[in-house]
Design an enzyme around this catalytic site. Structure first.
Site, PDB file in Angstrom:
ATOM      1  N   CYS A  62      29.115   9.464  56.633  1.00 31.24           N
ATOM      2  CA  CYS A  62      27.825   9.909  57.158  1.00 31.24           C
ATOM      3  C   CYS A  62      27.233   8.870  58.104  1.00 31.24           C
ATOM      4  CB  CYS A  62      26.887  10.178  55.984  1.00 31.24           C
ATOM      5  SG  CYS A  62      25.193  10.443  56.460  1.00 31.24           S
ATOM      6  N   LYS A  71      24.567  12.230  65.802  1.00 36.03           N
ATOM      7  CA  LYS A  71      23.194  12.559  66.202  1.00 36.03           C
ATOM      8  C   LYS A  71      22.624  11.518  67.168  1.00 36.03           C
ATOM      9  CE  LYS A  71      24.537  15.457  64.125  1.00 36.03           C
ATOM     10  NZ  LYS A  71      25.668  15.762  63.218  1.00 36.03           N
ATOM     11  N   GLY A 135      38.568   0.795  44.623  1.00 39.79           N
ATOM     12  CA  GLY A 135      38.475   1.132  43.197  1.00 39.79           C
ATOM     13  C   GLY A 135      39.626   2.014  42.749  1.00 39.79           C
ATOM     14  N   GLY A 200      39.452  23.550  67.396  1.00 40.15           N
ATOM     15  CA  GLY A 200      38.626  23.816  66.224  1.00 40.15           C
ATOM     16  C   GLY A 200      37.186  24.049  66.659  1.00 40.15           C
ATOM     17  N   ILE A 204      31.812  20.518  63.651  1.00 39.19           N
ATOM     18  CA  ILE A 204      32.052  19.256  64.374  1.00 39.19           C
ATOM     19  C   ILE A 204      32.539  19.556  65.793  1.00 39.19           C
ATOM     20  CG2 ILE A 204      33.404  17.114  64.406  1.00 39.19           C
ATOM     21  CD1 ILE A 204      33.390  17.164  61.339  1.00 39.19           C
ATOM     22  N   GLU A 223      39.598  28.017  69.371  1.00 37.85           N
ATOM     23  CA  GLU A 223      39.300  28.376  67.975  1.00 37.85           C
ATOM     24  C   GLU A 223      40.214  29.530  67.548  1.00 37.85           C
ATOM     25  OE1 GLU A 223      37.497  27.518  65.197  1.00 37.85           O
ATOM     26  OE2 GLU A 223      38.349  29.363  64.390  1.00 37.85           O
ATOM     27  N   VAL A 259      46.774  26.125  69.341  1.00 37.55           N
ATOM     28  CA  VAL A 259      47.641  25.253  70.154  1.00 37.55           C
ATOM     29  C   VAL A 259      49.011  25.250  69.501  1.00 37.55           C
ATOM     30  CG1 VAL A 259      48.002  22.888  70.958  1.00 37.55           C
ATOM     31  CG2 VAL A 259      45.706  23.870  70.945  1.00 37.55           C
ATOM     32  N   ASP A 340      32.175  15.008  49.353  1.00 39.65           N
ATOM     33  CA  ASP A 340      33.288  15.553  50.137  1.00 39.65           C
ATOM     34  C   ASP A 340      34.608  15.569  49.390  1.00 39.65           C
ATOM     35  OD1 ASP A 340      31.660  15.929  52.319  1.00 39.65           O
ATOM     36  OD2 ASP A 340      32.938  14.823  53.719  1.00 39.65           O
ATOM     37  N   HIS A 473      -0.868  26.166  65.556  1.00 35.55           N
ATOM     38  CA  HIS A 473      -0.510  26.684  66.883  1.00 35.55           C
ATOM     39  C   HIS A 473      -0.771  25.607  67.918  1.00 35.55           C
ATOM     40  CE1 HIS A 473      -0.120  29.487  70.214  1.00 35.55           C
ATOM     41  NE2 HIS A 473      -1.245  28.971  70.712  1.00 35.55           N
TER      42      HIS A 473
HETATM   43  P1  FAD Z   1      31.655   9.573  52.424  1.00 31.77           P
HETATM   44  O1  FAD Z   1      30.426   9.561  53.237  1.00 31.77           O
HETATM   45  O2  FAD Z   1      32.939   9.883  53.123  1.00 31.77           O
HETATM   46  O3  FAD Z   1      31.763   8.180  51.683  1.00 31.77           O
HETATM   47  C1  FAD Z   1      32.862   7.828  50.931  1.00 31.77           C
HETATM   48  C2  FAD Z   1      32.931   6.318  50.802  1.00 31.77           C
HETATM   49  O4  FAD Z   1      33.903   5.986  49.811  1.00 31.77           O
HETATM   50  C3  FAD Z   1      33.376   5.626  52.089  1.00 31.77           C
HETATM   51  O5  FAD Z   1      32.467   4.589  52.390  1.00 31.77           O
HETATM   52  C4  FAD Z   1      34.754   5.057  51.741  1.00 31.77           C
HETATM   53  O6  FAD Z   1      35.028   3.820  52.391  1.00 31.77           O
HETATM   54  C5  FAD Z   1      34.633   4.850  50.239  1.00 31.77           C
HETATM   55  N1  FAD Z   1      35.915   4.843  49.519  1.00 31.77           N
HETATM   56  C6  FAD Z   1      36.933   5.715  49.619  1.00 31.77           C
HETATM   57  N2  FAD Z   1      37.916   5.421  48.732  1.00 31.77           N
HETATM   58  C7  FAD Z   1      37.496   4.312  48.063  1.00 31.77           C
HETATM   59  C8  FAD Z   1      38.052   3.526  47.017  1.00 31.77           C
HETATM   60  N3  FAD Z   1      39.213   3.824  46.444  1.00 31.77           N
HETATM   61  N4  FAD Z   1      37.360   2.449  46.585  1.00 31.77           N
HETATM   62  C9  FAD Z   1      36.150   2.139  47.135  1.00 31.77           C
HETATM   63  N5  FAD Z   1      35.579   2.852  48.112  1.00 31.77           N
HETATM   64  C10 FAD Z   1      36.234   3.927  48.563  1.00 31.77           C
HETATM   65  N6  FAD Z   1      26.928  16.238  57.170  1.00 31.77           N
HETATM   66  C11 FAD Z   1      25.648  16.628  57.267  1.00 31.77           C
HETATM   67  O7  FAD Z   1      25.051  16.954  56.240  1.00 31.77           O
HETATM   68  N7  FAD Z   1      25.011  16.658  58.472  1.00 31.77           N
HETATM   69  C12 FAD Z   1      25.620  16.315  59.620  1.00 31.77           C
HETATM   70  O8  FAD Z   1      25.020  16.351  60.692  1.00 31.77           O
HETATM   71  C13 FAD Z   1      26.979  15.913  59.554  1.00 31.77           C
HETATM   72  N8  FAD Z   1      27.644  15.541  60.672  1.00 31.77           N
HETATM   73  C14 FAD Z   1      28.943  15.133  60.574  1.00 31.77           C
HETATM   74  C15 FAD Z   1      29.621  14.766  61.737  1.00 31.77           C
HETATM   75  C16 FAD Z   1      30.931  14.344  61.670  1.00 31.77           C
HETATM   76  C17 FAD Z   1      31.662  13.961  62.931  1.00 31.77           C
HETATM   77  C18 FAD Z   1      31.579  14.245  60.405  1.00 31.77           C
HETATM   78  C19 FAD Z   1      32.999  13.748  60.307  1.00 31.77           C
HETATM   79  C20 FAD Z   1      30.919  14.603  59.249  1.00 31.77           C
HETATM   80  C21 FAD Z   1      29.595  15.053  59.319  1.00 31.77           C
HETATM   81  N9  FAD Z   1      28.903  15.441  58.191  1.00 31.77           N
HETATM   82  C22 FAD Z   1      27.604  15.875  58.282  1.00 31.77           C
HETATM   83  C23 FAD Z   1      29.533  15.420  56.852  1.00 31.77           C
HETATM   84  C24 FAD Z   1      29.096  14.184  56.062  1.00 31.77           C
HETATM   85  O9  FAD Z   1      29.393  13.027  56.792  1.00 31.77           O
HETATM   86  C25 FAD Z   1      29.812  14.167  54.724  1.00 31.77           C
HETATM   87  O10 FAD Z   1      29.588  15.396  54.074  1.00 31.77           O
HETATM   88  C26 FAD Z   1      29.298  13.045  53.834  1.00 31.77           C
HETATM   89  O11 FAD Z   1      29.486  11.790  54.452  1.00 31.77           O
HETATM   90  C27 FAD Z   1      30.026  13.060  52.478  1.00 31.77           C
HETATM   91  O12 FAD Z   1      29.514  12.046  51.691  1.00 31.77           O
HETATM   92  P2  FAD Z   1      30.362  11.383  50.514  1.00 31.77           P
HETATM   93  O13 FAD Z   1      29.441  10.419  49.854  1.00 31.77           O
HETATM   94  O14 FAD Z   1      30.992  12.427  49.704  1.00 31.77           O
HETATM   95  O15 FAD Z   1      31.570  10.618  51.214  1.00 31.77           O
END
Ligand code: FAD
Length: 490
Positions: A62, A71, A135, A200, A204, A223, A259, A340, A473
């Protein structure tokens, strides 16, 4: 006048205290994205002892390669569009502006830096132990962390896995990070490619298309489905409007295409583009498309390698996403997973990860099903899209009596004052009791405006409830009010 009904209590748990009967616990959280850091903050505020494990920078996708950098780019794209159309605002001067990618990257770095420092400070002030390393889950009570200094064993009562996802690398279109790029690469470009194919047309892909078109690239979106944003929660009407506006902006859109092969020759990517579902068995000659860069935005894969899931007995889906029950508990009692890493069966959005985090922390002792009924989506295209609740298609499929109301953004005075009249707002209401079932807004600031509709649906509001609430308004917020007013008329 007001319906006065509340379908669901809004304060189902107290964010500052453990739920009644919950004991103070030791919690180990792996990953510090919006899921992980929000779980850490919620748990620490509730008095639990928290260890947060992170292998990269605090903040996750994020903050570093997702929401915030896109953004930041989008803000520059919007500013550029305003400057290009300065004549519309009675401003004279040189409208021949262009983006400076090195300066934009510096700005992005600055924004990310400020927010990362903020998260680290909050961790420190809440006395969260931050362990830098990878971890690996051993059990609900033990997590091994590989740090620069060696392996550290973190002991506790519960584990929350919040390790997120990363871009999917298509075998037919593998990222070389020079010409064939994933979203991480695209957000690190130090110059604007003259021509871009975006493979796609999901969230994104469409966001990138609008941004890089504003930056001056020739953009083609490819797409496989027959609509942009082919996501059930996005109403078809919004996809149609976005298609029209993207085409108006000069973006080429190839729907129902895929593609079939890609090669890189003399600094150009050569893509063979074919129908994704050929009508008959007759072979179709693919159309060739030469572009400087290809952005592949077709999906994500879970960050689970090295997490020790197999050894710990944590079940994953055939595609590797962690499987959880309705309470977000994995197949190992006491180990939860959020965000995610749960994959597209749940909702892969930053605010959903944070909501799941707060939910799990609030119900550590007595896991409770997580509510996904009212989750807004914010799509930062031009124009923006905000959706919450049921789409017309979803409501009909659920067999509900549905009444839809439309309002053109050009009906709003504020939109004319702003010079941004493209868009449509759509309301999906229950035809018999007038309850608001869904709202789908496409237009300026739709991503902010959708919050009010989310609250209305969450509180079980009817169209009359909103129509009887005075809105200031001239504002864009009047759009939702007008929509409900229209819907409330016999
Ligand atoms: P993440 O944010 O992916 O965080 C996971 C963390 O875990 C990372 O820091 C990683 O380094 C760490 N990690 C992984 N494995 C290990 C391990 N074994 N040990 C220790 N650390 C580890 N969502 C929105 O709501 N609004 C938006 O506008 C939006 N725009 C986006 C634009 C793009 C280009 C992308 C790719 C995504 C976007 N998203 C958006 C989606 C959003 O970024 C994700 O849904 C969100 O970041 C998920 O959060 P998370 O905490 O599950 O995982």
């Amino acid at each position: 006048m007001f319906s006065g009904k509340r379908v669901r209590p809004l304060a189902s748990y107290n964010l500052r205290k453990p739920a009644r009967g919950n004991e103070m616990k030791k919690l180990t959280i792996i990953g510090s994205g919006p899921g992980g850091h929000m779980a850490a903050f919620a748990a620490a505020r509730a008095g639990h002892s928290v260890t947060l494990v992170e292998s990269a920078a605090v903040g996750g996708t994020c903050l570093h390669t997702g929401c915030i950098p896109t953004k930041t780019f989008k803000s520059s794209a919007d500013a550029l569009e305003k400057i290009r159309h300065m004549g519309n605002y009675a401003i004279t001067g040189n409208a021949d502006a262009a983006i400076s990618m090195p300066e934009l990257l510096a700005r992005k770095k600055n924004v990310i830096g400020l927010l990362t420092t903020g998260l680290e400070k909050t961790c420190a002030s809440l006395k969260i132990t931050l362990v830098r390393g990878r971890g690996r889950v051993i059990s609900a009570r033990e997590v091994a962390v590989s740090t620069q200094e060696g392996t550290v064993l973190v002991e506790g009562d519960n584990v929350i896995i919040a390790t997120g996802s990363r871009p999917l690398n298509l075998p037919s279109l593998p990222a070389d990070h020079r010409h064939i790029l994933n979203s991480d690469d695209a957000l690190a470009l130090d110059r604007v490619p003259a021509s871009i194919a975006i493979v796609g047309g999901g969230v994104i892909g469409c966001e990138m298309a609008c941004i890089f078109r504003s930056f001056g690239a020739q953009v083609t979106v490819i797409e496989g489905q027959d609509r942009l944003l082919p996501i059930p929660s996005v109403d078809g009407e919004m996809s149609k409007l976005l298609l029209r506006e993207m085409k108006k902006a000069g973006i080429r859109v190839e729907l129902g295409k895929t593609v079939s092969s890609a090669t890189v020759e003399q600094g150009m990517a050569k893509l063979a583009v074919s129908p994704s579902r050929p009508k008959d068995d007759a072979p179709v000659e693919p159309a060739m498309l030469d572009v400087e860069s290809v952005f592949v935005t077709v999906g994500r894969v879970p960050n689970t390698e090295g997490l020790g899931l197999d050894e710990a007995g944590i079940t994953v889906s055939p595609r590797g996403w962690i499987q959880v029950d309705d309470c977000l508990q994995t197949s190992v009692p006491g180990v939860f997973a959020i965000g995610d890493v749960l994959g597209p069966e749940k909702i892969m959005l930053a605010h959903m990860a944070s909501a799941e985090a707060e939910h799990v922390v609030a119900h550590l002792d007595a896991p409770t099903p997580c509510d996904y009924s009212v989750v807004p989506s914010a799509i930062f295209t031009t124009p923006e899209i905000g959706c919450v609740g049921l789409s017309e298609e979803q409501a009909l499929a659920a067999g509900l009596p549905v009444r839809c109301t439309l309002l053109q953004v050009r009906e709003l005075g504020k939109a004319h004052a702003m010079g941004e009249i493209a868009g449509v707002f759509k309301l999906v209401a229950h035809a018999e009791n007038n309850t608001i079932l869904g709202a789908h807004l496409c237009g300026p600031h739709a991503t902010d405006l959708i919050a009010e509709a989310g609250l209305a649906i969450r509180m079980g509001a009817s169209v009359e409830d909103v129509a009887h609430t005075i809105h200031a308004h001239p504002t864009l917020a009047e759009g939702f009010y007008e929509l409900c007013h229209k819907a409330a008329r016999p």
